[in-house]
Design a protein around this motif. Structure first.
Motif, PDB file in Angstrom:
ATOM      1  N   GLY A  13     -11.738   3.372   9.428  1.00 34.61           N
ATOM      2  CA  GLY A  13     -11.883   2.111  10.097  1.00 34.61           C
ATOM      3  C   GLY A  13     -11.513   0.723   9.158  1.00 34.61           C
ATOM      4  O   GLY A  13     -11.943  -0.183   9.603  1.00 34.61           O
ATOM      5  N   VAL A  14     -10.742   1.204   8.045  1.00 37.51           N
ATOM      6  CA  VAL A  14     -10.216   0.204   7.125  1.00 37.51           C
ATOM      7  C   VAL A  14      -8.956  -0.428   7.908  1.00 37.51           C
ATOM      8  O   VAL A  14      -8.295   0.398   8.249  1.00 37.51           O
ATOM      9  CB  VAL A  14      -9.975   0.856   6.023  1.00 37.51           C
ATOM     10  N   GLN A  15      -8.837  -1.721   7.945  1.00 35.42           N
ATOM     11  CA  GLN A  15      -7.686  -2.187   8.594  1.00 35.42           C
ATOM     12  C   GLN A  15      -6.600  -2.569   7.286  1.00 35.42           C
ATOM     13  O   GLN A  15      -6.841  -3.241   6.420  1.00 35.42           O
ATOM     14  CB  GLN A  15      -8.091  -3.625   8.942  1.00 35.42           C
ATOM     15  N   VAL A  16      -5.444  -1.694   7.371  1.00 35.19           N
ATOM     16  CA  VAL A  16      -4.574  -1.806   6.232  1.00 35.19           C
ATOM     17  C   VAL A  16      -3.795  -2.867   6.379  1.00 35.19           C
ATOM     18  O   VAL A  16      -3.174  -3.018   7.349  1.00 35.19           O
ATOM     19  CB  VAL A  16      -3.804  -0.327   6.537  1.00 35.19           C
ATOM     20  N   ALA A  17      -3.860  -3.655   5.269  1.00 37.24           N
ATOM     21  CA  ALA A  17      -3.071  -4.861   5.133  1.00 37.24           C
ATOM     22  C   ALA A  17      -1.841  -4.728   4.327  1.00 37.24           C
ATOM     23  O   ALA A  17      -0.685  -5.042   4.867  1.00 37.24           O
ATOM     24  CB  ALA A  17      -3.790  -6.078   4.292  1.00 37.24           C
ATOM     25  N   SER A  18      -1.609  -3.697   3.661  1.00 37.87           N
ATOM     26  CA  SER A  18      -0.452  -3.348   2.938  1.00 37.87           C
ATOM     27  C   SER A  18      -0.465  -1.923   2.497  1.00 37.87           C
ATOM     28  O   SER A  18      -1.507  -1.386   2.254  1.00 37.87           O
ATOM     29  CB  SER A  18      -0.121  -4.284   1.721  1.00 37.87           C
ATOM     30  N   ALA A  19       0.781  -1.276   2.439  1.00 41.83           N
ATOM     31  CA  ALA A  19       0.619   0.124   1.991  1.00 41.83           C
ATOM     32  C   ALA A  19       2.354   0.159   1.370  1.00 41.83           C
ATOM     33  O   ALA A  19       3.190   0.268   2.013  1.00 41.83           O
ATOM     34  CB  ALA A  19       0.607   1.010   3.161  1.00 41.83           C
ATOM     35  N   ASP A  20       2.041   0.216  -0.025  1.00 45.91           N
ATOM     36  CA  ASP A  20       3.629   0.477  -0.695  1.00 45.91           C
ATOM     37  C   ASP A  20       3.578   1.787  -1.387  1.00 45.91           C
ATOM     38  O   ASP A  20       3.063   2.038  -2.463  1.00 45.91           O
ATOM     39  CB  ASP A  20       3.789  -0.492  -1.480  1.00 45.91           C
TER      40      ASP A  20
END
Length: 153
Positions: free
Chosen positions: A89-96
Motif C-alpha cells: 500500500g505504499v505510494q512509491v514517490a521515487s525508485a533509483d
C-alpha cells in the motif's frame, strides 16, 4: 617443354626462297584421335570427384544460441522490493536502482527501502518507516510478506 608437330608441312617457293610452315600443338591438350573424347570424359569425371571430395571435408557449424540468463540477485531483489512496497500500500514517490533507494509514503508514514549489494555477493533489503506508525502497525509485516512472496519464498 617438348612440342609435338601435327598437321601438314606446306612448302612453297617464292622466287628462289623456299618457305615452310608448320602447325605446332603443345602436348598439354591431350591425345588426338579415337581415345581423345574418352580421355576428356575421364578427366572431367576425375575433376568432379576431386571437387566433391574437397567439399565433403568442409564443415559448417550452427551458431549456438545465447541466452540472457536469469536476472542478477540485485535485480531480483530490487524488483521484489518495489513490488512489495506497492503491494503493502505504499505510494512509491521515487525508485533509483543506482542508489538502491525506494522512497514513498502510506497514511503519513514516510517509507524508505534500501537495497544494497554485500561484499559476499548477497543482497540486503532494509525497510524503514518513520512518522505516525501507529496509524498502520502492520505495514512492515505486509511489506516483508509481499517481498518474500515476490522472491518466491
Amino acid at each position: 617443354m617438348a612440342m609435338t608437330f601435327f598437321g601438314s608441312l606446306n612448302v612453297a617457293t617464292a622466287g628462289r626462297k623456299e618457305v615452310r610452315t608448320m602447325m605446332i600443338i603443345p602436348p598439354a591438350l591431350g591425345p588426338v584421335g579415337k581415345g581423345a573424347s574418352m580421355f576428356r570424359t575421364l578427366r572431367i569425371i576425375a575433376a568432379l570427384l576431386v571437387g566433391s571430395a574437397l567439399q565433403a571435408g568442409c564443415v559448417v557449424y550452427e551458431p549456438v544460441p545465447v541466452y540472457s540468463g536469469a536476472p542478477s540477485k540485485f535485480d531480483r531483489a530490487w524488483s521484489a522490493a518495489v513490488g512489495g512496497a506497492q503491494d503493502a500500500g505504499v505510494q512509491v514517490a521515487s525508485a533509483d536502482p543506482a542508489t538502491g533507494l525506494i522512497r514513498g509514503s502510506k497514511d503519513g508514514i514516510d517509507v524508505t527501502v534500501a537495497v544494497a549489494r554485500q561484499a559476499d555477493g548477497s543482497v540486503r533489503v532494509q525497510f524503514d518507516a518513520k512518522g505516525p506508525t501507529q496509524r498502520d502497525p502492520g505495514l512492515s509485516n505486509r511489506f516483508s510478506q509481499a517481498y518474500d512472496r515476490r522472491m518466491g519464498r
